[in-house]
Design a protein around this motif. Sequence first.
Motif, mmCIF file in Angstrom:
data_model
loop_
_atom_site.group_PDB
_atom_site.id
_atom_site.type_symbol
_atom_site.label_atom_id
_atom_site.label_comp_id
_atom_site.label_asym_id
_atom_site.label_seq_id
_atom_site.Cartn_x
_atom_site.Cartn_y
_atom_site.Cartn_z
ATOM 1 N N PHE A 239 0.824 -1.200 0.000
ATOM 2 C CA PHE A 239 0.000 0.000 0.000
ATOM 3 C C PHE A 239 0.863 1.257 0.000
ATOM 4 O O PHE A 239 2.023 1.233 0.396
ATOM 5 N N LYS A 240 0.256 2.345 -0.451
ATOM 6 C CA LYS A 240 0.828 3.681 -0.317
ATOM 7 C C LYS A 240 -0.232 4.569 0.309
ATOM 8 O O LYS A 240 -1.399 4.523 -0.080
ATOM 9 N N ASN A 241 0.188 5.348 1.278
ATOM 10 C CA ASN A 241 -0.714 6.214 2.029
ATOM 11 C C ASN A 241 -0.142 7.629 1.959
ATOM 12 O O ASN A 241 0.409 8.141 2.919
ATOM 13 N N LYS A 242 -0.273 8.241 0.786
ATOM 14 C CA LYS A 242 0.399 9.517 0.506
ATOM 15 C C LYS A 242 0.014 10.610 1.502
ATOM 16 O O LYS A 242 0.822 11.478 1.808
ATOM 17 N N LEU A 243 -1.211 10.561 2.002
ATOM 18 C CA LEU A 243 -1.677 11.586 2.940
ATOM 19 C C LEU A 243 -1.357 11.234 4.388
ATOM 20 O O LEU A 243 -1.669 12.010 5.299
ATOM 21 N N GLU A 244 -0.750 10.057 4.613
ATOM 22 C CA GLU A 244 -0.359 9.605 5.949
ATOM 23 C C GLU A 244 -1.535 9.662 6.925
ATOM 24 O O GLU A 244 -1.428 10.106 8.065
ATOM 25 N N ALA A 245 -2.689 9.192 6.452
ATOM 26 C CA ALA A 245 -3.899 9.178 7.272
ATOM 27 C C ALA A 245 -3.946 7.918 8.130
ATOM 28 O O ALA A 245 -3.424 6.867 7.751
ATOM 29 N N ASN A 246 -4.594 8.014 9.282
ATOM 30 C CA ASN A 246 -4.846 6.823 10.093
ATOM 31 C C ASN A 246 -5.882 5.963 9.382
ATOM 32 O O ASN A 246 -6.990 6.440 9.077
ATOM 33 N N MET A 247 -5.543 4.710 9.123
ATOM 34 C CA MET A 247 -6.498 3.830 8.447
ATOM 35 C C MET A 247 -6.247 2.370 8.805
ATOM 36 O O MET A 247 -5.168 1.993 9.287
ATOM 37 N N ALA A 248 -7.274 1.577 8.579
ATOM 38 C CA ALA A 248 -7.189 0.133 8.778
ATOM 39 C C ALA A 248 -7.199 -0.542 7.412
ATOM 40 O O ALA A 248 -7.919 -0.117 6.507
ATOM 41 N N ILE A 249 -6.379 -1.583 7.273
ATOM 42 C CA ILE A 249 -6.364 -2.407 6.065
ATOM 43 C C ILE A 249 -7.001 -3.739 6.449
ATOM 44 O O ILE A 249 -6.447 -4.501 7.242
ATOM 45 N N VAL A 250 -8.183 -3.998 5.922
ATOM 46 C CA VAL A 250 -8.973 -5.161 6.331
ATOM 47 C C VAL A 250 -8.852 -6.257 5.276
ATOM 48 O O VAL A 250 -9.189 -6.053 4.101
ATOM 49 N N LEU A 251 -8.366 -7.421 5.705
ATOM 50 C CA LEU A 251 -8.209 -8.574 4.809
ATOM 51 C C LEU A 251 -9.269 -9.615 5.120
ATOM 52 O O LEU A 251 -9.450 -10.011 6.279
ATOM 53 N N GLU A 252 -9.968 -10.045 4.086
ATOM 54 C CA GLU A 252 -10.975 -11.100 4.218
ATOM 55 C C GLU A 252 -10.614 -12.249 3.285
ATOM 56 O O GLU A 252 -9.910 -12.060 2.293
ATOM 57 N N ALA A 253 -11.119 -13.451 3.608
ATOM 58 C CA ALA A 253 -10.834 -14.612 2.762
ATOM 59 C C ALA A 253 -11.936 -15.646 2.899
ATOM 60 O O ALA A 253 -12.597 -15.744 3.943
ATOM 61 N N ASP A 254 -12.120 -16.389 1.832
ATOM 62 C CA ASP A 254 -13.008 -17.551 1.855
ATOM 63 C C ASP A 254 -12.125 -18.759 2.146
ATOM 64 O O ASP A 254 -11.597 -19.397 1.240
ATOM 65 N N THR A 255 -11.939 -19.070 3.427
ATOM 66 C CA THR A 255 -10.998 -20.129 3.827
ATOM 67 C C THR A 255 -11.597 -21.524 3.791
ATOM 68 O O THR A 255 -10.863 -22.502 3.875
ATOM 69 N N VAL A 256 -12.920 -21.640 3.674
ATOM 70 C CA VAL A 256 -13.554 -22.980 3.678
ATOM 71 C C VAL A 256 -14.195 -23.317 2.339
ATOM 72 O O VAL A 256 -14.743 -24.397 2.168
ATOM 73 N N GLY A 257 -14.138 -22.388 1.395
ATOM 74 C CA GLY A 257 -14.636 -22.674 0.061
ATOM 75 C C GLY A 257 -16.144 -22.639 -0.089
ATOM 76 O O GLY A 257 -16.690 -23.270 -0.992
ATOM 77 N N ASN A 258 -16.844 -21.884 0.778
ATOM 78 C CA ASN A 258 -18.301 -21.798 0.673
ATOM 79 C C ASN A 258 -18.768 -20.486 0.046
ATOM 80 O O ASN A 258 -19.952 -20.166 0.054
ATOM 81 N N GLY A 259 -17.808 -19.708 -0.481
ATOM 82 C CA GLY A 259 -18.154 -18.463 -1.140
ATOM 83 C C GLY A 259 -18.340 -17.282 -0.213
ATOM 84 O O GLY A 259 -18.672 -16.188 -0.675
ATOM 85 N N VAL A 260 -18.136 -17.488 1.092
ATOM 86 C CA VAL A 260 -18.332 -16.405 2.065
ATOM 87 C C VAL A 260 -16.972 -15.834 2.469
ATOM 88 O O VAL A 260 -16.095 -16.560 2.943
ATOM 89 N N LEU A 261 -16.801 -14.530 2.273
ATOM 90 C CA LEU A 261 -15.569 -13.852 2.681
ATOM 91 C C LEU A 261 -15.707 -13.361 4.116
ATOM 92 O O LEU A 261 -16.634 -12.619 4.442
ATOM 93 N N LEU A 262 -14.788 -13.791 4.976
ATOM 94 C CA LEU A 262 -14.807 -13.406 6.383
ATOM 95 C C LEU A 262 -13.489 -12.729 6.751
ATOM 96 O O LEU A 262 -12.433 -13.090 6.227
ATOM 97 N N PRO A 263 -13.526 -11.735 7.655
ATOM 98 C CA PRO A 263 -12.279 -11.061 8.069
ATOM 99 C C PRO A 263 -11.307 -12.047 8.717
ATOM 100 O O PRO A 263 -11.703 -12.847 9.567
ATOM 101 N N ILE A 264 -10.045 -12.000 8.304
ATOM 102 C CA ILE A 264 -9.032 -12.856 8.926
ATOM 103 C C ILE A 264 -7.927 -12.045 9.590
ATOM 104 O O ILE A 264 -7.251 -12.541 10.496
#
Length: 391
Positions: free
Chosen positions: A147-172
Motif C-alpha cells: 500500500f501507499k498512504n500519501k496523505l499519511e492518514a490513520n487507516m485500517a487495512i482489512v483482509l478477508e478470505a473464503d478459507t472454507v470454500g463456501n463463497g463467504v468472505l470473512l475477516p481474517i
Amino acid sequence: MKKVIYITGIAILILLQQCKRDDRLDHIDPNAPAPAQVSSVKSQSTAGGAILTYKIPSDPNLSYVKAVYEIQPGVFREGKSSFYTDTLKLEGFGDTREYNVKLYSVGKNEKASEPLDVKITPLTPPVLVAFDDLSIEAGFGGVKIRFKNKLEANMAIVLEADTVGNGVLLPIQTFYTKTPAGIFSARGLSSTEKKFSVYLRDRWNNKSPALVKSLVPLFEQKVPKPFTAVKLPTDEYEPVEGQYPMERMWDGLVDQGIFASRHGTVLPQWFTVDLGRKVIFSRMKMHQRAPDYTYTGSNVKAFEIYGSNNPNSDGSFGNWKLLGSFKSYKPSGLPMGKVTAEDINYGFTQGEDFEFEDMTEAYRFIRFKTLETYGGGGQITISELSFWGKL
C-alpha cells in the motif's frame, strides 16, 4: 509588639473567613440573548473535509462557534472552535459530493444562534486516494498486501478470505497504519486456491471499494527448533548476564526471556546460528523485547542476514553470502518513545516478518549482522527468531 502581631493575625483570619462565605462571582448572564451569526464564511476543500474561515460577531457573550454536519446517512458530527480563532476544521466525509453544514454561534450561557447554512465539497478522502495504490499478491504461507498512504492518514487495512470454500468472505486480519507506504503479510494459510478481499477503512468507518482476487499461497515449512549457537572468533555472543544467552532466541517463549549482548559492545556486530539442516529460505520472523521496550533501546532496527554451509573457523565473512538486508517497520510511524497497541502487537506479540527474495540455494548456517538499534547503542536484544522455507 507581640500583642499587635496577634491582633493583626486575628483580623486577617476574620477577613479570610468572610471571603469564604461570599457568594461565587458568576459572569455568565443566563438572560443574555444568543450571539449573532458568523459572517463572510469561506470554505477551503481538503481530503475528506474542509476548512471554514469566517468573521466572528462582536459580542461579549460569544463562547464558541459550532458546526453540525452529516457525514453518512444518520451519522452526524460536530466541530467546535473558540472565539479566539476564526477557523474551523471539518473532517470525516467519505466522498466528494456536496454537503450542507450548519454553523452556530454559541454564547457563554449555551444559547445558540439560528443556524447559518454553508455548502462544502470535500476532496477525495484518504481511503480512496490510498486505494489506487493498494495491491494483494500471493506470499509464503499466505498473502502480501502492498500500500501507499500519501496523505499519511490513520487507516485500517482489512483482509478477508473464503478459507472454507463456501463463497463467504470473512475477516481474517486487520492492519493499522498511518505510514506513507508499507507491506503487510498474512500467514498460516494452506497452499490451495482461495478468494481474498482487501479494503481500507478510516476512523469514521468510511470504506474504500474491495480489491478481490483468487490466489494460491506459496508453500513453506517452519524450520524446527531448537537451533545451536555457533561461537566464532569475531562473533558477539556473550550475554550481558547469564540469564540472557543466545538460546533464548529459539526457546519458543516469546514473553519469557531474551538474548541480550553485553553493554559497551559496538555496531556492527554479528552472531552465528546452526539450523541443523539446509534450508531454502522464504522468510524469517523476529520478536522484539517485551512491550515496555518495543521500538526503543536495544531492539534491532536494521540488519543483514548471511548464509553459509562451510563457515570459516577464523570468523571472517569469506564463505558467507548476503541473503538480504532488512529494516524494522513501525506501523504507527510515531517517533521514538511513542508506541500504539498495534505497534506492540506487530513488533512483539506477532513478530515482524522479513522475506528473502529469489532464494534458490539452501543454507544450514545463518549469520545475523546488526547494523542499527532503535536507541542507537551497541547492545542488542532479541526475544525470538524463527525461519521458514523449503527444508
